[in-house]
Design an enzyme around this catalytic site. Sequence first.
Site, PDB file in Angstrom:
ATOM      1  N   ASP A   1      22.846   3.733   3.663  1.00  0.00           N
ATOM      2  CA  ASP A   1      23.802   4.453   4.495  1.00  0.00           C
ATOM      3  C   ASP A   1      23.799   3.814   5.881  1.00  0.00           C
ATOM      4  O   ASP A   1      22.781   3.261   6.310  1.00  0.00           O
ATOM      5  CB  ASP A   1      23.386   5.926   4.571  1.00  0.00           C
ATOM      6  CG  ASP A   1      24.177   6.691   5.611  1.00  0.00           C
ATOM      7  OD1 ASP A   1      25.418   6.655   5.555  1.00  0.00           O
ATOM      8  OD2 ASP A   1      23.547   7.313   6.488  1.00  0.00           O
TER       9      ASP A   1
ATOM     10  N   ASP B   1      20.511   9.532   5.177  1.00  0.00           N
ATOM     11  CA  ASP B   1      19.959  10.636   5.965  1.00  0.00           C
ATOM     12  C   ASP B   1      20.856  11.853   6.064  1.00  0.00           C
ATOM     13  O   ASP B   1      20.423  12.911   6.500  1.00  0.00           O
ATOM     14  CB  ASP B   1      19.670  10.150   7.391  1.00  0.00           C
ATOM     15  CG  ASP B   1      20.944  10.042   8.220  1.00  0.00           C
ATOM     16  OD1 ASP B   1      21.906   9.417   7.732  1.00  0.00           O
ATOM     17  OD2 ASP B   1      20.984  10.591   9.332  1.00  0.00           O
TER      18      ASP B   1
END
Length: 312
Positions: A34, A203
């Site tokens: 990510d 996250d």
Amino acid sequence: AAAAGLGAAARRGLMFRSADGLLDLVEVDTIGLDKTGTVTEGDLKVVAADDAILRVAAGLERFSMHPIARAIVSEAIERGIPLPRGEAITEEPGKGVRGRVDGREWRISTGGPGEIALSNEEGEVGRIRLGDMVRRDSADAINLFVKRGLDVVLLSGDHADVAERIAAEAGVPRVWAEVDPEGKAVWVREAQSAGRRVAFAGDGLNDGPALAAADVGIAMGTGAASSVLVADGVISTWSLKPLAEGFRVADACRTAIRWNQRRSIAYNVVAVSAAAAGLINPLVAAILMPASSAMVIWGSSRVEVSMRRERT
């Protein structure tokens, strides 16, 4: 050896729910990362925004933990803008936020590259420009992934030019941009269908589907609680370095397990054969049995020893 490996990984900032998650890292050949909050600082800053636009956006985002929300609220507070009360707030992972402020319906969505747009029922009323920085140690960790032979891919909901700029700075070879949360999970499943063993690190709330779909899902522990709940492992700091270390620990752990298996089998074959031939008496056999266990324990301690030797 598995327990020793879990301990070694934890001391380096990477904690797993079980030894399976750690050992599965050995087989991983593809890793998806990510962007915001994983490769980058996640500490976004507002670069440009009108006070009136910022006020409404802060009202919508004031209770969110997303990096974009924190940046907007922090900037509003720094400017001394009173935060309005948002109502009926609905967060749409990968798409934006909608809700009521001052009795009107508002929506925050992705604007141009590095921007978010604020709209009401009449249409777009303004934009907020944001900036983010690559973590100082992200490039080092990603370089270790590449040296290991992993196919490293950056996945982001941002526009392609923003994602590609971050990828270039961090040294990520490939980019998937403008993907929603389900799109990240689709990428994982497509790679798996092609025979790849996939790890994914993220996250945010929008990383949950990809973390759950990956062979090994790694959450940043300081990110969204939902991502931590579905992940196999958790990084306790805002850094990818523990994950790079985790691959080394997994290798050492697998080596120790195989060492224990080979020597335990050889030891027991020799001991049983000697006992069957009458070469050892019961007292000696009783002493040799715990010696076998001691050898396994000693072999397991080699996980940490081998990690330290690699460092030197």
